[in-house]
Design an enzyme around this catalytic site. Structure first.
Site, PDB file in Angstrom:
ATOM      1  N   GLU A 128      -0.722   4.167  -8.119  1.00  0.00           N
ATOM      2  CA  GLU A 128      -0.512   3.694  -9.491  1.00  0.00           C
ATOM      3  C   GLU A 128       0.769   4.303 -10.051  1.00  0.00           C
ATOM      4  OE1 GLU A 128      -3.808   3.210 -12.675  1.00  0.00           O
ATOM      5  OE2 GLU A 128      -3.013   5.226 -13.002  1.00  0.00           O
ATOM      6  N   CYS A 129       1.700   3.456 -10.454  1.00  0.00           N
ATOM      7  CA  CYS A 129       2.966   3.866 -11.051  1.00  0.00           C
ATOM      8  C   CYS A 129       3.716   4.828 -10.119  1.00  0.00           C
ATOM      9  CB  CYS A 129       2.754   4.463 -12.446  1.00  0.00           C
ATOM     10  SG  CYS A 129       4.264   4.497 -13.442  1.00  0.00           S
ATOM     11  N   GLY A 130       3.743   6.130 -10.415  1.00  0.00           N
ATOM     12  CA  GLY A 130       4.411   7.070  -9.525  1.00  0.00           C
ATOM     13  C   GLY A 130       3.830   7.041  -8.120  1.00  0.00           C
ATOM     14  N   TYR A 168       2.605   4.389  -6.709  1.00  0.00           N
ATOM     15  CA  TYR A 168       3.159   3.156  -6.127  1.00  0.00           C
ATOM     16  C   TYR A 168       4.570   3.414  -5.606  1.00  0.00           C
ATOM     17  CZ  TYR A 168       4.927  -1.709  -6.156  1.00  0.00           C
ATOM     18  OH  TYR A 168       5.482  -2.923  -5.840  1.00  0.00           O
ATOM     19  N   MET A 184       0.738  -0.713  -7.748  1.00  0.00           N
ATOM     20  CA  MET A 184       1.309  -1.432  -8.885  1.00  0.00           C
ATOM     21  C   MET A 184       1.772  -0.423  -9.933  1.00  0.00           C
ATOM     22  SD  MET A 184      -1.968  -3.002 -10.973  1.00  0.00           S
ATOM     23  CE  MET A 184      -3.298  -1.940 -11.577  1.00  0.00           C
TER      24      MET A 184
END
Length: 465
Positions: A336-338, A340, A438
């Protein structure tokens, strides 16, 4: 669920006219001061935030819970608050941005004011009064009268002198009709450092215990804590749903969760929900550990600051190879975010330096000079992943300056945002076998199916029904 009729939950919501007014500093000091008195203080944070809750948790010893009025429905919010407040003497809710700032132009949607209304909680306003005197009374009066909030007290931040404080105090009490409870003086001893996405994390803040002690001292010396506690205790009796004891599964398999200075952005309720569904969480450091925890059946890599710690992350090639091998074996992995960013081939920083990352996806994470897709959005699944099935939705938020350069258009989710009456859509997300990544951050209480889906895939990988 049972109804709690007229239950007393001493509570305060800490608000401000705008961001940068001292909410976090004041909230931290208030929590520390009341903990010194032997009270069990339960912290909460309004809105999508990971850094402030970590400070809260370190001070109080109780996990800070996020209350997001846009991502979560009101019954869920009330349940989270009731559950979190159990066993506490006082609940302190740190607000977000300005008192009426939330989702778009609606002053009550996703705002601190909206949350105070849902929780039927008294509001304490902290105001920085640089370069103003009686005008502070006009601001206080406007905030008090603008919406349905129970503004019960004001704390002045950084008066230039005792005389300045007295002028502002007299004006506010006379013309706004709100009691001033004290002040926080100007000092460099309590400043918290910031970086490009907000405050520096509590785990990186030097001398944090000393800062908290100074804060607590200043609040005890300059603010009427007895009156603040009385305001909290006089909060209206609250009728709320008492959550039934969850049917917690015995831990049947392990999910490895990345947690260190580079990856630390997790909602407490996300991790708690995975445990309630039967997972044992085992933590590992992408900076220091050379292999995943033994017998892991899934991996959860949250957000954080991989861009800041890219050299240390990239140097740990043994762990990255282990993660890549587990991906080939079909292990469920969610980035998730970082997280990803970490699953992609490499990362390029502001200086143009390139660092190799895990490489499950062939994209390149690069830093930009502005926020990308900033704010709230809704995520729509375009294909089945370990988190969602095609067509499933969840409310989410994004807060990042990097972007992924990729050559394919094999997207598995769609982001949707309504701004100024116009709907914006874009595609995002990457999937490989049982790996999904994502940018949007999600909060499992917004749609428990996302947690259930992930746990189901981990159970299947573990060979369990």
């Amino acid at each position: 669920m049972d109804k709690g009729i007229g239950q007393k939950i001493p509570r305060l919501v800490i608000a401000a006219p705008s961001s940068g007014s001292g909410k976090t500093t004041f909230s931290m000091g208030l929590m520390a001061a009341f903990c010194r008195r032997g009270l069990k203080v339960q912290p909460f944070k309004v809105g999508p935030d990971y850094i402030d809750p970590a400070f809260h948790t370190g001070i109080t010893g109780r996990n800070s819970i996020n209350l997001d009025g846009w991502m979560l429905e009101e019954p869920v919010l009330r349940q989270l608050f009731a559950k979190g407040s159990q066993g506490a003497d006082l609940s302190i809710v740190e607000g977000v941005m300005g008192l009426y700032d939330g989702y778009g132009a609606d002053p009550m949607e996703g705002s601190t004011a909206g949350m105070a209304k849902i929780l039927q909680a008294p509001v304490i306003l902290i105001m920085t009064i640089d370069a103003m005197a009686a005008s502070a009374a006009a601001i206080a009066y406007g905030l008090k009268e603008f919406g349905p909030v129970n503004l019960k007290g004001i704390v002045i931040n950084k008066p230039s002198s005792p005389h300045h404080y007295q002028i502002v105090k007299d004006a506010i009490e006379k013309y706004a009709g709100v009691q001033v409870l004290g002040f926080l003086p100007k000092t460099t001893d309590i400043e918290l450092k910031s970086r490009h996405l907000g405050l520096v994390q509590s785990s990186e803040t030097e001398n944090l215990p000393e800062i908290v002690d100074v804060l607590a001292d200043l609040i005890e010396e300059n603010i009427d804590l007895d009156l603040l506690l009385k305001v909290a205790e006089d909060a209206s009796p609250w009728e709320f749903e008492i959550p039934a004891s969850p049917d917690i599964r015995k831990a049947e398999f392990k999910i490895a969760v990345a947690r260190d200075q580079a990856f630390s952005f997790y909602y407490h309720e996300n991790l708690s929900m995975l445990c309630r569904l039967g997972a044992e969480l085992v933590f590992f450091s992408p900076i220091r550990d050379k292999a995943l925890p033994r017998d892991s059946c899934g991996i959860y890599i949250g957000g954080g600051y991989p861009e800041v710690f890219a050299p240390e992350i990239a140097a740990n090639t043994a762990l990255m190879q282990d993660i890549k091998e587990k991906a080939e074996q079909g292990m469920p992995i969610y980035g998730e975010c970082g997280g990803y960013m970490y699953l992609n081939k490499n990362f390029t920083n502001d200086a143009g330096e390139i660092f190799p990352f895990v490489g499950i996806f062939d994209g390149e994470a690069v830093m930009t000079n502005r926020l990308q897709n900033f704010g709230y959005l809704e995520v729509l699944g375009l294909t089945d992943t370990v988190l969602f099935e095609k067509g499933e939705r969840i409310k989410a938020h994004e807060f990042h300056k990097s972007k992924i350069l990729r050559t394919d258009d094999n997207f598995c989710m769609q982001g949707e945002k309504v701004k100024n009456g116009a709907k914006t859509e874009w595609h995002c997300g990457r999937k490989y076998k049982n790996v999904f990544g994502m940018y949007p951050h999600i909060y499992f209480p917004a749609n428990e199916k996302f947690a259930i889906n992930f746990v189901r895939h981990c159970r299947e990988y573990a060979g369990l029904r």
